[in-house]
Write an enzyme that holds these catalytic residues in place. Structure first.
Site, PDB file in Angstrom:
ATOM      1  N   LYS A  34      12.163 -11.532 -17.056  1.00 42.94           N
ATOM      2  CA  LYS A  34      13.612 -11.657 -17.262  1.00 42.94           C
ATOM      3  C   LYS A  34      13.960 -11.899 -18.716  1.00 42.94           C
ATOM      4  O   LYS A  34      14.999 -11.440 -19.200  1.00 42.94           O
ATOM      5  CB  LYS A  34      14.189 -12.783 -16.393  1.00 42.94           C
ATOM      6  CG  LYS A  34      14.272 -12.388 -14.928  1.00 42.94           C
ATOM      7  CD  LYS A  34      15.220 -13.288 -14.170  1.00 42.94           C
ATOM      8  CE  LYS A  34      15.399 -12.800 -12.743  1.00 42.94           C
ATOM      9  NZ  LYS A  34      16.153 -13.701 -11.915  1.00 42.94           N
ATOM     10  N   LYS A  41      10.795  -3.085  -8.941  1.00 40.74           N
ATOM     11  CA  LYS A  41      11.439  -3.778  -7.817  1.00 40.74           C
ATOM     12  C   LYS A  41      12.906  -3.368  -7.702  1.00 40.74           C
ATOM     13  O   LYS A  41      13.567  -3.183  -8.723  1.00 40.74           O
ATOM     14  CB  LYS A  41      11.334  -5.283  -8.113  1.00 40.74           C
ATOM     15  CG  LYS A  41      11.592  -6.192  -6.954  1.00 40.74           C
ATOM     16  CD  LYS A  41      11.454  -7.642  -7.388  1.00 40.74           C
ATOM     17  CE  LYS A  41      12.588  -8.040  -8.307  1.00 40.74           C
ATOM     18  NZ  LYS A  41      12.691  -9.476  -8.554  1.00 40.74           N
ATOM     19  N   LYS A  86      19.297  -6.264  -8.570  1.00 41.47           N
ATOM     20  CA  LYS A  86      20.745  -6.223  -8.814  1.00 41.47           C
ATOM     21  C   LYS A  86      21.035  -5.864 -10.259  1.00 41.47           C
ATOM     22  O   LYS A  86      22.113  -5.407 -10.583  1.00 41.47           O
ATOM     23  CB  LYS A  86      21.424  -7.561  -8.564  1.00 41.47           C
ATOM     24  CG  LYS A  86      20.636  -8.617  -7.895  1.00 41.47           C
ATOM     25  CD  LYS A  86      21.372  -9.936  -7.827  1.00 41.47           C
ATOM     26  CE  LYS A  86      20.788 -10.726  -6.677  1.00 41.47           C
ATOM     27  NZ  LYS A  86      21.217 -12.051  -6.499  1.00 41.47           N
TER      28      LYS A  86
HETATM   29  P1  TYM Z   1      17.263 -13.995  -5.678  1.00 51.68           P
HETATM   30  O1  TYM Z   1      18.685 -14.384  -5.642  1.00 51.68           O
HETATM   31  O2  TYM Z   1      16.779 -13.182  -6.830  1.00 51.68           O
HETATM   32  O3  TYM Z   1      16.888 -13.198  -4.369  1.00 51.68           O
HETATM   33  C1  TYM Z   1      17.233 -13.694  -3.082  1.00 51.68           C
HETATM   34  C2  TYM Z   1      16.118 -13.370  -2.106  1.00 51.68           C
HETATM   35  O4  TYM Z   1      15.921 -11.949  -2.054  1.00 51.68           O
HETATM   36  C3  TYM Z   1      14.539 -11.639  -2.272  1.00 51.68           C
HETATM   37  N1  TYM Z   1      14.448 -10.341  -2.987  1.00 51.68           N
HETATM   38  C4  TYM Z   1      13.682  -9.319  -2.588  1.00 51.68           C
HETATM   39  N2  TYM Z   1      12.863  -9.189  -1.526  1.00 51.68           N
HETATM   40  C5  TYM Z   1      12.220  -8.001  -1.389  1.00 51.68           C
HETATM   41  N3  TYM Z   1      12.383  -6.959  -2.264  1.00 51.68           N
HETATM   42  C6  TYM Z   1      13.198  -7.056  -3.329  1.00 51.68           C
HETATM   43  N4  TYM Z   1      13.354  -6.029  -4.148  1.00 51.68           N
HETATM   44  C7  TYM Z   1      13.883  -8.281  -3.531  1.00 51.68           C
HETATM   45  N5  TYM Z   1      14.767  -8.722  -4.470  1.00 51.68           N
HETATM   46  C8  TYM Z   1      15.094  -9.990  -4.116  1.00 51.68           C
HETATM   47  C9  TYM Z   1      14.020 -12.789  -3.121  1.00 51.68           C
HETATM   48  O5  TYM Z   1      12.623 -12.912  -3.017  1.00 51.68           O
HETATM   49  C10 TYM Z   1      14.760 -13.967  -2.548  1.00 51.68           C
HETATM   50  O6  TYM Z   1      14.095 -14.472  -1.405  1.00 51.68           O
HETATM   51  N6  TYM Z   1      15.022 -18.198  -7.187  1.00 51.68           N
HETATM   52  C11 TYM Z   1      15.543 -17.505  -6.060  1.00 51.68           C
HETATM   53  C12 TYM Z   1      16.656 -18.253  -5.355  1.00 51.68           C
HETATM   54  C13 TYM Z   1      16.353 -19.678  -5.009  1.00 51.68           C
HETATM   55  C14 TYM Z   1      15.597 -20.124  -3.896  1.00 51.68           C
HETATM   56  C15 TYM Z   1      15.647 -21.546  -3.954  1.00 51.68           C
HETATM   57  C16 TYM Z   1      14.901 -19.469  -2.884  1.00 51.68           C
HETATM   58  C17 TYM Z   1      16.806 -20.779  -5.661  1.00 51.68           C
HETATM   59  N7  TYM Z   1      16.388 -21.904  -5.025  1.00 51.68           N
HETATM   60  C18 TYM Z   1      14.977 -22.315  -3.003  1.00 51.68           C
HETATM   61  C19 TYM Z   1      14.240 -20.247  -1.937  1.00 51.68           C
HETATM   62  C20 TYM Z   1      14.302 -21.640  -2.008  1.00 51.68           C
HETATM   63  C21 TYM Z   1      16.143 -16.174  -6.517  1.00 51.68           C
HETATM   64  O7  TYM Z   1      16.481 -16.020  -7.665  1.00 51.68           O
HETATM   65  O8  TYM Z   1      16.322 -15.275  -5.520  1.00 51.68           O
END
Ligand code: TYM
Length: 333
Positions: A114, A198, A201
């Site tokens: 990132k 991947k 967004k």
């Molecule tokens: P975030 O907001 O980037 O993504 C949310 C969830 O979507 C999953 N994800 C994917 N899974 C499969 N293929 C993809 N291309 C893909 N893109 C995103 C992510 O793995 C995630 O599960 N840090 C985390 C958010 C967070 C969190 C937490 C999660 C903050 N605190 C505590 C679990 C527990 C994040 O940025 O996810």
């Protein structure tokens, strides 16, 4: 056995099929099991690790909550709230930051991706964001954390931090060491334009992803334009490794149809991509457009969404507030 589920999604807009298949669809299944206690968090403090527009952020917080509900999470059976409403997340994050060695954070590959080439310009928040994530999880004594594959390393860090805190303060089992729930298959959905990247967004090309707000026509058009190769589909699974775009489309088809990759390979053996694409567009439209329609309906119901998040926050505050007070006592405050 009953599980305490915690997971979060960033309100940074463009929630997509990767978020759905990698995470949100599993939230729904876990939430449907009455044995589980589920907490789903709109992680708005995480969102500001990169620059956000104020109005957009406010809308995205509501849209993320709307997406949870539109996807099938029952708000009467779970806690849905946004992170910034519960002070304990930031407080816990600071305390855990003081015990997590920098060496552990330096290993985080997502920060490297990132931050890109110019690490000096990335925010400190982006660097320590996995600690905020650990705080989110540990404050609720979560036993299981459903996420996509890209969050695996952050969960390993969470486990390490919990164990170090318990050891440093001689309080065995105070912070519960959570188990990641990452699907064995299809937990990393790739871009429709590049099977090695991947689905994300932040990809500048909207054609690279299916947004959860896309219409049937948009879904069909994006699948039609998805990158493929020039060979017919074969049922030899080991050959897929060198055909990332084929593997991705077949994986998406399997995941959305709730069937194994083997079954999908059997179904399309010897067929062309045009066959796969037309069936994939059809099933995606039938599963995603009802969610899309519901999001578009709910997003205008500001009062409903704001109240839901407010009520969720007060329930979350009760749990996290207690834990943070215990944590403070253990530290010596
Ligand atoms: P975030 O907001 O980037 O993504 C949310 C969830 O979507 C999953 N994800 C994917 N899974 C499969 N293929 C993809 N291309 C893909 N893109 C995103 C992510 O793995 C995630 O599960 N840090 C985390 C958010 C967070 C969190 C937490 C999660 C903050 N605190 C505590 C679990 C527990 C994040 O940025 O996810």
């Amino acid at each position: 056995m009953s599980k305490k589920i915690f997971s979060g999604v960033q309100p940074t807009g463009n929630l997509h099929l990767g978020n759905y298949l990698g995470a949100i669809k599993n939230f729904v299944d876990l939430n449907n099991d009455d044995e589980n206690e589920c907490i789903f968090c709109v992680v708005d403090l995480h969102a500001i690790t990169t620059k956000q527009d104020k109005e957009q952020l406010r809308n995205n917080i509501r849209e993320t909550a709307a997406t949870f509900i539109a996807s099938g999470i029952d708000p009467s059976k779970s806690i849905i709230f946004n992170q910034s409403k519960v002070h304990a997340h930031s407080e816990g994050s600071w305390m855990l930051s003081c015990m997590a060695p920098m060496g552990w954070l330096n290993r985080m590959t997502q920060f490297k991706e990132k931050a890109g080439k110019d690490k000096e310009k990335a925010s400190v928040g982006l660097y320590i964001y996995p600690i905020l994530m650990a705080s989110d999880i540990l404050l609720y004594d979560a036993t299981h954390v459903p996420v996509g594959e890209d969050q695996k390393q952050h969960l390993e860090l969470t486990r390490d931090i919990a164990q170090k805190f318990n050891k440093d303060f001689n309080c065995a089992d105070f912070l519960k060491v959570p188990e990641p729930l990452i699907k064995k298959d299809f937990s990393r959905i790739m871009s429709l334009k590049d099977g090695l990247k991947k689905m994300s967004k932040s990809d500048p090309s909207d054609l690279s992803r299916i947004n959860l707000t896309d219409t049937k026509d948009e879904i069909t058009n994006k699948i039609k334009k998805a990158k493929t190769d020039s060979f017919p589909i074969s049922n030899e699974k080991n050959k897929l490794k060198d055909r990332p775009e084929a593997e991705n489309l077949l994986g998406i088809y399997s995941s959305i149809s709730n069937q194994t990759l083997d079954k999908t390979l059997e179904e399309f053996d010897g067929k062309n991509f045009s066959d796969l694409k037309s069936q994939l567009a059809e099933i995606l439209s039938s599963k995603i457009s009802p969610i899309s329609d519901e999001i578009k309906k709910l997003i205008n119901e500001h009062k409903y969404l704001d109240e839901l998040l407010e009520q969720g926050a007060s329930k979350a505050e009760e749990i996290a507030g207690k834990k943070i007070n215990e944590m403070k006592k253990i530290i010596g405050f």
